[in-house]
Design an enzyme around this catalytic site. Structure first.
Site, PDB file in Angstrom:
ATOM      1  CD  GLU A   1      -3.232  -0.750   2.051  1.00 45.83           C
ATOM      2  OE1 GLU A   1      -4.385  -1.034   1.689  1.00 45.83           O
ATOM      3  OE2 GLU A   1      -2.966  -0.282   3.171  1.00 45.83           O
TER       4      GLU A   1
ATOM      5  CD  GLU B   1      -4.259  -5.687   2.810  1.00 43.13           C
ATOM      6  OE1 GLU B   1      -5.009  -4.927   3.474  1.00 43.13           O
ATOM      7  OE2 GLU B   1      -3.027  -5.664   2.871  1.00 43.13           O
TER       8      GLU B   1
END
Length: 582
Positions: free
Chosen positions: A158, A232
């Site tokens: 991320e 995710e």
């Protein structure tokens, strides 16, 4: 095992179209004696892959070292996954977030003033390169190209939510390739961050917890071709101290999973099984207010903290059965649980008086941070002298994260970073007094710019406006309690105290340590650090993995930082993660 390829808009495995149906399972959050059980339940759910981060801070607790023993035996975990017929998505960081202490970055990086974490800062890259040089030789034999289970490897994590440094990301990509990683690489980001976190030529994937159509559309708009994948899918959430236990409706999560699979996307459940932040390993968030994460990482996942099947597991299994082949095998029953009430803790020893047995004091003109002391987790005890009698105001320029203040051993107050507290009024007796400040690292920030999170007393301390000097700083990592000497009898102690007791069991079984009536601290069974307890909640019981117990006599040690209303604890056969939102 067959090798994963990216061809057009699909994954292909062994030349055949393949959809990754994965679940997050962090080996470092699960007792190694339970790895095989959790992996089997992943396969029985219908998963063909498991996903795990690699925590740099545990594998490399000091520079130029590397640990892969006991619960950090990543090769053993990969072998067990392969034996279970599961593929693996490996996410080695160096940064992992994961609500993990410091996002997985080792604390010793912060001993370098001004270091730029997650950037092309040469000092940071030198440390990253050394980490990868030590990790990758253990991993490469388990790549699918070498017959192992690892299908793909993630670059960073991320990154688009943190910064925009293509030089740094390209460096990581090149280091992985130079280290022998010849399977597909991928990045993951939330929809709004895809452009900043992506690397040309590396597969982009997306993270979200709801609205799959919008998330996948954002990925396709960013990346015109390539497989669609949600790395995710947040099917639950984590809890923080002082909050409530967060739940996500199983039906809602299952419907979003079905929508994703119906769109042809690959998916990784975050989490399939959350596990536990054992010891001092929980992270924290700081979006203008510091919020530490609790010990449990149950995450309201399909497999609960003890590895038992939940209604969410069953709902997801029904969805997966519509999109893939689910094993036609009976599901296992819940693990055996132990219920033992009234375990007496008859021995005790004060923490302040035992500090010299737990760490070696370092003297200097100012308090030293944990990082300057070469310390990762735990507490630091700071001491100096107050010589001017009378009322005075103590002011602390930086507390990370919770300070208990004592004058000549008597409690004077508590200051919490979470409450933005920095000052305390005290009265110094005639003749002066010893000022002691016990500071707890409650978890380094794991997300955002706050990861530059140094611990302890991080600035000057003044009394009546005058800076205090002549400090001793004693690191108390509490990673070895064998030097403690316990006594029995006498009144129940008040203040930071270790309490010790023994209990008998016939055989190992999962259980939950209930510390009702206790205030705050940590607990160990047979030397295994269970984690933190705090009456603030929401968590009211600590999970005890069955393999931690042994037939016969077992030792329990509880650190209580304040006071307890009773000298007993209970081992319960059910969890209690606290109240939920109405």
């Amino acid at each position: 095992m067959p090798v994963l390829r990216i061809e057009g808009n699909e994954f292909r495995l062994g030349g055949e179209p393949f959809r990754i149906i994965s679940g997050g399972l962090h080996y470092f959050r699960v007792h190694p004696g339970q790895w095989r059980d959790r992996l089997r339940k992943a396969r029985l759910l219908g998963l063909n892959t498991v996903d795990t981060y690699v925590p740099w801070n545990l594998h490399q607790p000091r520079p130029r070292t590397f640990r892969s023993d006991d619960g950090l035996d990543l090769p053993a975990f990969l072998e067990l996954a392969q034996q279970e017929g599961l593929h693996v998505l490996l996410r080695p960081g160096p940064y992992i977030c994961a609500e993990w202490e410091g996002g997985g970055l080792p604390s010793w990086l912060l001993a370098t003033p001004g270091i730029g974490l997650r950037t092309a800062d040469p000092r940071y890259l030198e440390a990253v390169d050394d980490y990868l040089d030590r990790l990758l030789p253990l991993v490469v034999p388990y790549l699918a190209t070498n017959g192992g289970p690892v299908l793909a490897v993630q670059v960073e994590n991320e990154y688009g939510a943190y910064g925009e440094d293509p030089v740094y990301l390209t460096h990581l990509q090149e280091r992985l390739r130079q280290g022998g990683v010849d399977v597909p690489l991928f990045t993951c980001d939330q929809p709004a961050d895809l452009a900043r976190g992506s690397i040309p030529g590396v597969l982009s994937t997306v993270n979200f917890g709801s609205r799959p159509a919008q998330g996948l559309a954002a990925l396709r708009a960013h990346q015109g071709d390539g497989p669609l994948m949600c790395t995710e899918f947040w099917n639950g959430w984590f809890d923080r101290w002082g909050g409530v236990h967060v739940l996500r409706d199983a039906g809602s999560a299952a419907a979003d999973l079905d929508e994703m699979l119906s769109a042809g996307a690959s998916v990784n459940l975050y989490m399939f099984h959350g596990g536990t932040n054992f010891g001092f390993t929980n992270g924290a968030n700081d979006k203008h207010t510091y919020r530490p994460t609790i010990t449990s990482y149950d995450y309201d996942a399909p497999l609960d903290e003890a590895g038992d099947i939940t209604p969410k597991y069953l709902a997801f299994r029904d969805v997966l059965a519509r999109h893939t082949t689910v094993p036609d095998e009976p599901l296992p029953e819940p693990s055996k649980k132990l219920n033992l009430l009234g375990v007496r803790l008859t021995g005790n020893t004060p923490l302040l008086g035992s500090a010299g047995r737990l760490g070696e004091a370092v003297t200097g003109p100012r308090p030293l941070t944990m990082e300057e002391l070469g310390q990762d987790f735990g507490f630091v005890l700071y001491e100096t002298e107050l010589r001017e009698p009378g009322p005075t105001l103590l002011h602390f320029a930086g507390i990370a994260d919770r300070a208990q203040v004592f004058l000549d051993g008597a409690a004077a107050g508590v200051l919490e970073r979470e409450q933005h507290e920095a000052a305390l009024a005290v009265t110094v007796p005639d003749g002066g007094a010893t000022l002691a400040v016990l500071v707890e690292n409650q978890g380094r920030v794991n997300y955002g710019q706050g990861i530059h999170d140094r611990k302890g007393l991080t600035g000057a301390v003044t009394a009546g406006g005058t800076e205090l000097t002549g400090w001793s700083s004693t690191p108390l990592p509490l990673d070895d309690l064998s030097g403690l000497t316990f006594t029995t009898g006498g009144p129940q102690p008040v203040g930071p105290t270790f309490h010790r007791g023994e209990f008998e069991v016939e055989g190992p079984a999962d259980t939950y340590l209930d510390l009702t009536g206790w205030t705050k601290g940590n607990a160990w069974i047979n030397g295994f650090a269970l984690g933190r307890h705090w009456s603030r909640g929401p968590q009211r019981r600590l999970y005890v993995p069955g393999p931690v117990l042994r037939p016969g006599t077992n030792e329990l040690v509880v650190l209580e930082l304040h006071a307890t209303a009773r000298a007993t604890v209970d081992l319960r056969d059910t969890p209690d993660l606290g109240p939920t939102e109405e």
